[in-house]
Structure formats: structure tokens, C-alpha cells
Design a protein around this motif. Structure first.
Motif, PDB file in Angstrom:
ATOM      1  N   ILE A  72      17.383 -25.118 -15.743  1.00 31.93           N
ATOM      2  CA  ILE A  72      17.232 -24.290 -15.257  1.00 31.93           C
ATOM      3  C   ILE A  72      18.979 -24.422 -14.698  1.00 31.93           C
ATOM      4  CG2 ILE A  72      15.420 -25.022 -14.572  1.00 31.93           C
ATOM      5  CD1 ILE A  72      16.934 -27.209 -12.153  1.00 31.93           C
ATOM      6  N   SER A  73      19.966 -25.246 -15.122  1.00 33.79           N
ATOM      7  CA  SER A  73      20.974 -25.980 -15.045  1.00 33.79           C
ATOM      8  C   SER A  73      21.761 -24.157 -14.431  1.00 33.79           C
ATOM      9  CB  SER A  73      21.871 -26.655 -15.813  1.00 33.79           C
ATOM     10  OG  SER A  73      21.824 -26.155 -17.306  1.00 33.79           O
ATOM     11  N   THR A  74      21.856 -23.474 -15.404  1.00 39.20           N
ATOM     12  CA  THR A  74      22.222 -22.537 -15.408  1.00 39.20           C
ATOM     13  C   THR A  74      22.625 -21.696 -13.953  1.00 39.20           C
ATOM     14  OG1 THR A  74      23.100 -21.664 -17.902  1.00 39.20           O
ATOM     15  CG2 THR A  74      23.359 -19.977 -16.483  1.00 39.20           C
ATOM     16  N   ARG A  75      21.387 -21.765 -14.025  1.00 41.00           N
ATOM     17  CA  ARG A  75      20.462 -19.866 -12.651  1.00 41.00           C
ATOM     18  C   ARG A  75      20.883 -21.340 -11.314  1.00 41.00           C
ATOM     19  NH1 ARG A  75      17.194 -16.864 -13.632  1.00 41.00           N
ATOM     20  NH2 ARG A  75      16.194 -17.505 -15.388  1.00 41.00           N
ATOM     21  N   ILE A  76      21.682 -23.095 -10.861  1.00 38.34           N
ATOM     22  CA  ILE A  76      21.379 -23.572  -9.716  1.00 38.34           C
ATOM     23  C   ILE A  76      23.663 -23.575 -10.703  1.00 38.34           C
ATOM     24  CG2 ILE A  76      21.566 -25.587  -9.169  1.00 38.34           C
ATOM     25  CD1 ILE A  76      19.064 -25.192  -9.319  1.00 38.34           C
ATOM     26  N   GLU A  77      24.125 -23.579 -11.043  1.00 38.17           N
ATOM     27  CA  GLU A  77      25.523 -23.562 -11.461  1.00 38.17           C
ATOM     28  C   GLU A  77      25.642 -21.904 -10.621  1.00 38.17           C
ATOM     29  OE1 GLU A  77      26.263 -24.340 -15.386  1.00 38.17           O
ATOM     30  OE2 GLU A  77      25.684 -27.006 -14.348  1.00 38.17           O
ATOM     31  N   LEU A  78      25.016 -21.147 -10.727  1.00 40.18           N
ATOM     32  CA  LEU A  78      25.610 -19.513 -10.653  1.00 40.18           C
ATOM     33  C   LEU A  78      25.099 -19.189  -8.976  1.00 40.18           C
ATOM     34  CD1 LEU A  78      24.511 -17.759 -14.165  1.00 40.18           C
ATOM     35  CD2 LEU A  78      27.162 -18.463 -12.954  1.00 40.18           C
ATOM     36  N   ALA A  79      24.232 -20.511  -8.500  1.00 37.46           N
ATOM     37  CA  ALA A  79      23.678 -20.031  -6.630  1.00 37.46           C
ATOM     38  C   ALA A  79      25.368 -19.808  -6.309  1.00 37.46           C
ATOM     39  CB  ALA A  79      22.722 -20.827  -6.509  1.00 37.46           C
ATOM     40  N   ASP A  80      25.327 -19.420  -4.711  1.00 40.51           N
ATOM     41  CA  ASP A  80      26.167 -19.193  -4.277  1.00 40.51           C
ATOM     42  C   ASP A  80      25.535 -20.857  -3.051  1.00 40.51           C
ATOM     43  OD1 ASP A  80      28.283 -17.766  -5.028  1.00 40.51           O
ATOM     44  OD2 ASP A  80      26.541 -16.094  -4.423  1.00 40.51           O
ATOM     45  N   ALA A  81      24.320 -20.550  -3.287  1.00 35.48           N
ATOM     46  CA  ALA A  81      23.886 -21.540  -2.654  1.00 35.48           C
ATOM     47  C   ALA A  81      22.430 -22.366  -3.085  1.00 35.48           C
ATOM     48  CB  ALA A  81      23.840 -21.586  -1.042  1.00 35.48           C
ATOM     49  N   LEU A  82      22.005 -23.664  -2.095  1.00 36.08           N
ATOM     50  CA  LEU A  82      20.914 -23.821  -2.621  1.00 36.08           C
ATOM     51  C   LEU A  82      20.244 -23.966  -1.326  1.00 36.08           C
ATOM     52  CD1 LEU A  82      21.187 -26.501  -5.594  1.00 36.08           C
ATOM     53  CD2 LEU A  82      21.281 -24.737  -5.841  1.00 36.08           C
ATOM     54  N   VAL A  83      18.852 -22.857  -1.114  1.00 39.76           N
ATOM     55  CA  VAL A  83      17.922 -23.480  -0.074  1.00 39.76           C
ATOM     56  C   VAL A  83      17.057 -24.164  -0.273  1.00 39.76           C
ATOM     57  CG1 VAL A  83      16.662 -21.598   1.191  1.00 39.76           C
ATOM     58  CG2 VAL A  83      18.138 -20.533   0.269  1.00 39.76           C
ATOM     59  N   ALA A  84      16.536 -24.902   0.584  1.00 37.42           N
ATOM     60  CA  ALA A  84      14.433 -25.571   0.752  1.00 37.42           C
ATOM     61  C   ALA A  84      14.320 -25.904   2.176  1.00 37.42           C
ATOM     62  CB  ALA A  84      15.496 -27.123  -0.087  1.00 37.42           C
ATOM     63  N   HIS A  85      13.539 -26.875   2.894  1.00 36.92           N
ATOM     64  CA  HIS A  85      12.736 -26.529   3.708  1.00 36.92           C
ATOM     65  C   HIS A  85      12.849 -28.085   3.878  1.00 36.92           C
ATOM     66  CE1 HIS A  85      10.431 -25.080   7.106  1.00 36.92           C
ATOM     67  NE2 HIS A  85      10.542 -26.403   7.429  1.00 36.92           N
ATOM     68  N   ASN A  86      13.541 -28.391   5.181  1.00 38.56           N
ATOM     69  CA  ASN A  86      13.704 -30.109   5.007  1.00 38.56           C
ATOM     70  C   ASN A  86      14.733 -30.369   3.934  1.00 38.56           C
ATOM     71  OD1 ASN A  86      14.120 -32.629   6.480  1.00 38.56           O
ATOM     72  ND2 ASN A  86      12.491 -32.917   5.135  1.00 38.56           N
ATOM     73  N   ALA A  87      15.757 -29.606   3.990  1.00 38.49           N
ATOM     74  CA  ALA A  87      16.415 -29.709   3.148  1.00 38.49           C
ATOM     75  C   ALA A  87      17.804 -31.244   2.052  1.00 38.49           C
ATOM     76  CB  ALA A  87      17.738 -28.584   2.942  1.00 38.49           C
ATOM     77  N   SER A  88      17.496 -32.065   3.053  1.00 37.37           N
ATOM     78  CA  SER A  88      18.307 -33.039   3.070  1.00 37.37           C
ATOM     79  C   SER A  88      16.829 -34.017   1.891  1.00 37.37           C
ATOM     80  CB  SER A  88      17.859 -33.836   4.254  1.00 37.37           C
ATOM     81  OG  SER A  88      16.557 -34.014   4.942  1.00 37.37           O
ATOM     82  N   PHE A  89      15.188 -33.978   1.715  1.00 37.91           N
ATOM     83  CA  PHE A  89      14.319 -34.295   0.980  1.00 37.91           C
ATOM     84  C   PHE A  89      14.476 -33.305  -0.230  1.00 37.91           C
ATOM     85  CE2 PHE A  89      10.498 -34.210  -1.346  1.00 37.91           C
ATOM     86  CZ  PHE A  89      10.181 -35.054  -1.741  1.00 37.91           C
ATOM     87  N   ASP A  90      14.935 -32.582  -0.477  1.00 38.49           N
ATOM     88  CA  ASP A  90      14.851 -31.789  -1.628  1.00 38.49           C
ATOM     89  C   ASP A  90      16.871 -32.149  -2.471  1.00 38.49           C
ATOM     90  OD1 ASP A  90      12.488 -30.668  -2.490  1.00 38.49           O
ATOM     91  OD2 ASP A  90      13.600 -29.572  -0.284  1.00 38.49           O
ATOM     92  N   ARG A  91      17.404 -31.982  -1.554  1.00 39.50           N
ATOM     93  CA  ARG A  91      18.705 -32.463  -2.135  1.00 39.50           C
ATOM     94  C   ARG A  91      18.691 -34.161  -2.570  1.00 39.50           C
ATOM     95  NH1 ARG A  91      21.380 -33.018   2.654  1.00 39.50           N
ATOM     96  NH2 ARG A  91      21.701 -31.192   2.778  1.00 39.50           N
ATOM     97  N   ARG A  92      18.051 -34.561  -1.794  1.00 38.07           N
ATOM     98  CA  ARG A  92      18.320 -36.536  -1.816  1.00 38.07           C
ATOM     99  C   ARG A  92      17.550 -36.487  -3.238  1.00 38.07           C
ATOM    100  NH1 ARG A  92      16.078 -38.369   2.498  1.00 38.07           N
ATOM    101  NH2 ARG A  92      13.924 -38.006   1.617  1.00 38.07           N
ATOM    102  N   VAL A  93      15.973 -35.836  -3.582  1.00 38.44           N
ATOM    103  CA  VAL A  93      15.838 -35.581  -5.000  1.00 38.44           C
ATOM    104  C   VAL A  93      16.541 -34.902  -6.627  1.00 38.44           C
ATOM    105  CG1 VAL A  93      13.302 -34.890  -6.165  1.00 38.44           C
ATOM    106  CG2 VAL A  93      13.127 -35.594  -3.532  1.00 38.44           C
ATOM    107  N   LEU A  94      17.180 -34.181  -5.747  1.00 41.03           N
ATOM    108  CA  LEU A  94      17.682 -33.638  -6.718  1.00 41.03           C
ATOM    109  C   LEU A  94      19.094 -34.293  -7.150  1.00 41.03           C
ATOM    110  CD1 LEU A  94      18.754 -31.269  -8.301  1.00 41.03           C
ATOM    111  CD2 LEU A  94      19.710 -30.722  -6.700  1.00 41.03           C
ATOM    112  N   TYR A  95      19.630 -35.293  -6.575  1.00 41.87           N
ATOM    113  CA  TYR A  95      20.547 -36.066  -6.607  1.00 41.87           C
ATOM    114  C   TYR A  95      20.310 -37.343  -7.664  1.00 41.87           C
ATOM    115  CZ  TYR A  95      23.686 -32.906  -3.880  1.00 41.87           C
ATOM    116  OH  TYR A  95      24.227 -32.071  -2.670  1.00 41.87           O
ATOM    117  N   ALA A  96      19.307 -37.147  -6.956  1.00 39.49           N
ATOM    118  CA  ALA A  96      18.467 -38.663  -7.547  1.00 39.49           C
ATOM    119  C   ALA A  96      17.955 -38.471  -9.104  1.00 39.49           C
ATOM    120  CB  ALA A  96      17.358 -39.817  -6.807  1.00 39.49           C
ATOM    121  N   CYS A  97      17.339 -37.578  -9.381  1.00 42.79           N
ATOM    122  CA  CYS A  97      17.438 -37.313 -10.714  1.00 42.79           C
ATOM    123  C   CYS A  97      18.324 -36.885 -11.624  1.00 42.79           C
ATOM    124  CB  CYS A  97      16.150 -35.926 -10.552  1.00 42.79           C
ATOM    125  SG  CYS A  97      14.706 -36.429  -9.530  1.00 42.79           S
ATOM    126  N   CYS A  98      19.419 -36.724 -10.519  1.00 45.01           N
ATOM    127  CA  CYS A  98      20.757 -36.561 -11.666  1.00 45.01           C
ATOM    128  C   CYS A  98      21.353 -37.653 -11.906  1.00 45.01           C
ATOM    129  CB  CYS A  98      21.988 -35.577 -10.642  1.00 45.01           C
ATOM    130  SG  CYS A  98      21.487 -33.412 -11.002  1.00 45.01           S
TER     131      CYS A  98
END
Length: 163
Positions: A72-98
Motif C-alpha cells: 500500500i505504500s505507493t498508494r499512500i505516498e502518491l496521495a495528496d491527503a488521507l481521508v478518515a472518519h474521526n481521523a485522529s483514531f486512524d492517524r494514531r493507528v497508522l503512525y503506531a503501526c509504522c
């Protein structure tokens, strides 16, 4: 504009316990790609099976987040922005996994569809089922791909309001 809507489901309260990830790629306000991944979290402890239906047995042989990242990294890296509902949750999970796998955190800004729904349509409450009901979006809540697709459709609907 290229956006990627994401939704994580977690096994437990640890933000690095992602057990599912839905990804929906949006280009020019059109959904162009969708993927769902089951992820083997670092612990077999599951607290949220009653919410999303995923158990350790479902992910014991699944790839780790590091293995999913290679897909998935290429899709993420080429995105202008990431979208999520209650984005703070998904951001926290993404960053913790990274962080768990020494993967550099994505630099893209997050668009939160909770905030978007409040700004565009003055919606309250703004839980994902409420927003989807208002916009007549089909939702199988807490299924990662369905939630990510709903976020994509919310962002597309908001863009249509701007025109």
C-alpha cells in the motif's frame, strides 16, 4: 486531486493492534481502487471482536502491517491527503503501526469526514452511520472496506457541494 480513504479496525486498545485495513483510492472525485487487508497484530489479544467480528483465528496467518505496507505504500505516498472518519483514531493507528516496524510515517495531511460533515451539512451527531444515513450511503459499519468506502463517498459528496 488524489486522495486515499482509510479505515482501521483494531484488535485491542493498543494503537499498533491493527487487524484490518480498508483502503479506497479517489482521483478526480471518482473511486478508482479499493482494497481490504486482514493484518496480524503483534499480540493475539482481541478485545473488539464483538464490534468488528474479527478474531485471532482470522488473522493468525495474515501478513503483518509491515508486509501490508509493501503493498500500500505507493498508494499512500502518491496521495495528496488521507481521508478518515474521526481521523485522529486512524492517524494514531497508522503512525503506531509504522513506528512498530520502523516505517517512516506518511507526511500527508488527514481530512476528517467528521469535521467535513459538520462544516458542509451542519450535521450532528456525526458518527459514521449518521452521516451515511443523511447522504444515503450504504454502510456495513465496522467492516474496514465499507467504512473506508463511506469516507470516500462523503468526501466526493462534499466536493459536489463546493461546485
Amino acid at each position: 486531486m488524489k486522495l486515499v480513504a482509510i479505515d482501521f479496525e483494531t484488535a485491542n486498545r493498543d494503537p499498533n493492534s491493527a487487524c484490518a485495513l480498508g483502503i479506497v483510492q479517489i482521483e478526480n472525485n471518482t473511486i478508482v481502487h479499493e482494497e481490504i487487508f486482514l493484518i496480524r497484530p503483534p499480540s493475539y489479544r482481541f478485545e473488539f471482536t464483538n464490534i468488528h467480528g474479527i478474531m485471532w483465528a482470522d488473522v493468525a496467518q495474515a501478513p503483518t502491517f509491515k508486509q501490508v505496507w509493501t503493498q500500500i505504500s505507493t498508494r499512500i505516498e502518491l496521495a495528496d491527503a488521507l481521508v478518515a472518519h474521526n481521523a485522529s483514531f486512524d492517524r494514531r493507528v497508522l503512525y503506531a503501526c509504522c513506528n512498530l516496524y520502523d516505517i517512516p510515517q506518511p507526511k500527508q495531511k488527514f481530512i476528517c469526514t467528521v469535521a467535513l460533515a459538520r462544516e458542509r451539512w451542519n450535521l450532528y451527531p456525526t458518527k459514521l452511520p449518521d452521516v451515511c444515513r443523511y447522504l444515503n450511503i450504504t454502510l456495513n459499519h465496522h467492516q474496514a472496506l465499507s467504512d473506508a468506502r463511506a469516507c470516500a463517498e462523503i468526501v466526493i459528496a462534499a466536493a459536489a457541494v463546493e461546485r
